[in-house]
Write a protein that holds these residues in place. Sequence first.
Motif, PDB file in Angstrom:
ATOM      1  N   LEU A  54     -18.206  -9.663  38.889  1.00 37.82           N
ATOM      2  CA  LEU A  54     -19.013  -8.460  38.621  1.00 37.82           C
ATOM      3  C   LEU A  54     -19.926  -8.680  37.422  1.00 37.82           C
ATOM      4  N   THR A  55     -19.430  -9.395  36.422  1.00 38.41           N
ATOM      5  CA  THR A  55     -20.262  -9.719  35.261  1.00 38.41           C
ATOM      6  C   THR A  55     -21.384 -10.672  35.661  1.00 38.41           C
ATOM      7  N   HIS A  56     -21.066 -11.629  36.533  1.00 34.91           N
ATOM      8  CA  HIS A  56     -22.065 -12.570  37.061  1.00 34.91           C
ATOM      9  C   HIS A  56     -23.192 -11.820  37.780  1.00 34.91           C
ATOM     10  N   LEU A  57     -22.839 -10.815  38.553  1.00 33.46           N
ATOM     11  CA  LEU A  57     -23.857 -10.032  39.272  1.00 33.46           C
ATOM     12  C   LEU A  57     -24.807  -9.335  38.300  1.00 33.46           C
ATOM     13  N   ALA A  58     -24.229  -8.816  37.198  1.00 26.81           N
ATOM     14  CA  ALA A  58     -25.046  -8.097  36.225  1.00 26.81           C
ATOM     15  C   ALA A  58     -25.843  -9.032  35.326  1.00 26.81           C
ATOM     16  N   ALA A  59     -25.168 -10.043  34.794  1.00 26.37           N
ATOM     17  CA  ALA A  59     -25.792 -10.914  33.793  1.00 26.37           C
ATOM     18  C   ALA A  59     -26.693 -11.982  34.396  1.00 26.37           C
ATOM     19  N   ASP A  60     -26.286 -12.563  35.517  1.00 25.00           N
ATOM     20  CA  ASP A  60     -27.041 -13.677  36.107  1.00 25.00           C
ATOM     21  C   ASP A  60     -27.946 -13.244  37.254  1.00 25.00           C
ATOM     22  N   LYS A  61     -27.433 -12.401  38.120  1.00 25.07           N
ATOM     23  CA  LYS A  61     -28.213 -11.964  39.288  1.00 25.07           C
ATOM     24  C   LYS A  61     -29.074 -10.742  39.005  1.00 25.07           C
ATOM     25  N   LYS A  62     -28.816 -10.065  37.877  1.00 20.72           N
ATOM     26  CA  LYS A  62     -29.618  -8.900  37.456  1.00 20.72           C
ATOM     27  C   LYS A  62     -29.659  -7.807  38.526  1.00 20.72           C
ATOM     28  N   THR A  67     -25.816  -1.476  43.101  1.00 21.76           N
ATOM     29  CA  THR A  67     -25.400  -2.658  43.859  1.00 21.76           C
ATOM     30  C   THR A  67     -24.078  -3.182  43.320  1.00 21.76           C
ATOM     31  N   GLN A  68     -23.965  -3.209  42.006  1.00 18.47           N
ATOM     32  CA  GLN A  68     -22.725  -3.662  41.388  1.00 18.47           C
ATOM     33  C   GLN A  68     -21.560  -2.736  41.748  1.00 18.47           C
ATOM     34  N   LYS A  69     -21.831  -1.441  41.817  1.00 18.66           N
ATOM     35  CA  LYS A  69     -20.787  -0.473  42.184  1.00 18.66           C
ATOM     36  C   LYS A  69     -20.302  -0.700  43.606  1.00 18.66           C
ATOM     37  N   ILE A  70     -21.240  -1.019  44.512  1.00 18.10           N
ATOM     38  CA  ILE A  70     -20.857  -1.280  45.906  1.00 18.10           C
ATOM     39  C   ILE A  70     -19.964  -2.516  45.986  1.00 18.10           C
ATOM     40  N   ALA A  71     -20.347  -3.568  45.235  1.00 19.09           N
ATOM     41  CA  ALA A  71     -19.530  -4.785  45.203  1.00 19.09           C
ATOM     42  C   ALA A  71     -18.136  -4.469  44.654  1.00 19.09           C
ATOM     43  N   LEU A  72     -18.075  -3.650  43.617  1.00 18.42           N
ATOM     44  CA  LEU A  72     -16.791  -3.249  43.044  1.00 18.42           C
ATOM     45  C   LEU A  72     -15.947  -2.502  44.074  1.00 18.42           C
ATOM     46  N   ASN A  73     -16.564  -1.560  44.784  1.00 14.83           N
ATOM     47  CA  ASN A  73     -15.830  -0.795  45.796  1.00 14.83           C
ATOM     48  C   ASN A  73     -15.255  -1.709  46.879  1.00 14.83           C
ATOM     49  N   ALA A  74     -16.047  -2.713  47.268  1.00  9.40           N
ATOM     50  CA  ALA A  74     -15.591  -3.650  48.297  1.00  9.40           C
ATOM     51  C   ALA A  74     -14.362  -4.424  47.821  1.00  9.40           C
ATOM     52  N   LEU A  75     -14.398  -4.870  46.560  1.00  9.68           N
ATOM     53  CA  LEU A  75     -13.288  -5.666  46.039  1.00  9.68           C
ATOM     54  C   LEU A  75     -12.063  -4.807  45.735  1.00  9.68           C
ATOM     55  N   VAL A  76     -12.290  -3.566  45.345  1.00 11.33           N
ATOM     56  CA  VAL A  76     -11.154  -2.648  45.145  1.00 11.33           C
ATOM     57  C   VAL A  76     -10.462  -2.404  46.479  1.00 11.33           C
ATOM     58  N   PHE A  77     -11.254  -2.247  47.549  1.00 10.89           N
ATOM     59  CA  PHE A  77     -10.648  -2.102  48.875  1.00 10.89           C
ATOM     60  C   PHE A  77      -9.841  -3.346  49.230  1.00 10.89           C
ATOM     61  N   PHE A  92     -15.411  -5.043  32.897  1.00 13.18           N
ATOM     62  CA  PHE A  92     -16.485  -6.001  33.164  1.00 13.18           C
ATOM     63  C   PHE A  92     -17.812  -5.496  32.592  1.00 13.18           C
ATOM     64  N   THR A  93     -18.796  -6.394  32.546  1.00 14.37           N
ATOM     65  CA  THR A  93     -20.125  -6.025  32.047  1.00 14.37           C
ATOM     66  C   THR A  93     -20.844  -5.174  33.082  1.00 14.37           C
ATOM     67  N   LEU A  94     -21.291  -4.013  32.661  1.00 11.25           N
ATOM     68  CA  LEU A  94     -22.001  -3.112  33.563  1.00 11.25           C
ATOM     69  C   LEU A  94     -23.447  -3.540  33.726  1.00 11.25           C
ATOM     70  N   ALA A  95     -23.936  -3.432  34.951  1.00  8.66           N
ATOM     71  CA  ALA A  95     -25.366  -3.654  35.182  1.00  8.66           C
ATOM     72  C   ALA A  95     -26.133  -2.508  34.540  1.00  8.66           C
ATOM     73  N   THR A  96     -27.316  -2.785  34.084  1.00  7.21           N
ATOM     74  CA  THR A  96     -28.133  -1.736  33.466  1.00  7.21           C
ATOM     75  C   THR A  96     -29.287  -1.388  34.377  1.00  7.21           C
ATOM     76  N   LYS A  97     -29.636  -0.127  34.357  1.00  7.49           N
ATOM     77  CA  LYS A  97     -30.740   0.315  35.200  1.00  7.49           C
ATOM     78  C   LYS A  97     -31.427   1.496  34.539  1.00  7.49           C
ATOM     79  N   GLN A  98     -32.721   1.371  34.345  1.00  8.94           N
ATOM     80  CA  GLN A  98     -33.468   2.494  33.799  1.00  8.94           C
ATOM     81  C   GLN A  98     -33.510   3.616  34.820  1.00  8.94           C
ATOM     82  N   ARG A  99     -33.518   4.847  34.323  1.00  2.00           N
ATOM     83  CA  ARG A  99     -33.561   5.973  35.231  1.00  2.00           C
ATOM     84  C   ARG A  99     -34.946   6.093  35.843  1.00  2.00           C
TER      85      ARG A  99
END
Length: 321
Positions: A54-62, A67-77, A92-99
């Motif tokens: 999840l940190t990789h998605l935020a820090a490396d894949k931006k 999108t990060q929340k969907i990935a989290l939901n999939a892995l929690v399932f 984990f590191t949260l992805a950032t997104k301007q409103r």
Amino acid sequence: MPSPFIEEIRRDMRLRGYAIKTEKTYLHWIRRYIYFTDRRHPAETGANEVREFLTHLAADKKVAINTQKIALNALVFLYTKFLNIDLGDLNFTLATKQRHLPSVLSPIEVQRVLSHLEGRNKLIIQLLYGSGLRVNEALRLRVNDIDFELMTITVHDGKGRKDRTTLLSTSLITPLKAHIDQALLTLKIDNEKGLGPSLPTALAKKYPNAYRTAGWAYLFPASGYSANPYDGTLCRHHLHDSVVRKFLAIAVRQAGMTRKKISSHTFRHSFATHLLQNGADIRTVQELLGHNDISTTQIYTHILGSHYAGTASPLDRLGSR
């Protein structure tokens, strides 16, 4: 050849009644996670690897935060429901997104787009704007979801697997009844061939003749037949959302409104904004939209500027000086 492990997860999700769209999305992220961990079996990995992914998605894949929340939901399932493994606090590191404020049309602009649509296509967009539906919620509607007595529409298995009711515009009574007649005619033709609309697996097993029942007919049936993804039987599914994207894009161009970003979701945003503009209570709008958190609904007050109520620009105080 499909992975036996992935197919096992797929079967589990279908037993739990997950939507096909959710199934595809979750399996996509589970595969990506497995590749990220060098194809190790998820039972051999856990919270540390999930946190790194999840940190990789935020820090490396931006990726965007949603999108990060969907990935989290999939892995929690995957871990909590399928493998019965508690992940604990991931931290984990949260992805950032301007409103970003959603694109909204004025009532006149809505009418301009509608003026370039007719028949079924016009009715779909009218439902999005008149009832605040998501496009797939509109396309999945069945005859028994429309209540002309209470003037409501029932949305089943909406986002978050929730049911809700919303408004039915009185202006749609006549065109909707005429369209239902056409949908029932399609059902009759299909029934004569021993076919019918796609149905939830459990319902089809419990009531083998449910496909002949008028209430289960889709309002917007597809033009052809397809194999039911659950059991492989031939059936008629509802219209695909790509059809809406295509005809809406044409209508927007014909209306000369190419400077504004307009999608099917724009009409849902406009529904909420115009209700608030006309004095509707924000919690009522939240319920009609099916939002869990009122902060999601409050984004529309920013579009209106109503959160600045009573605040005048200092320039206005200068008067004519």
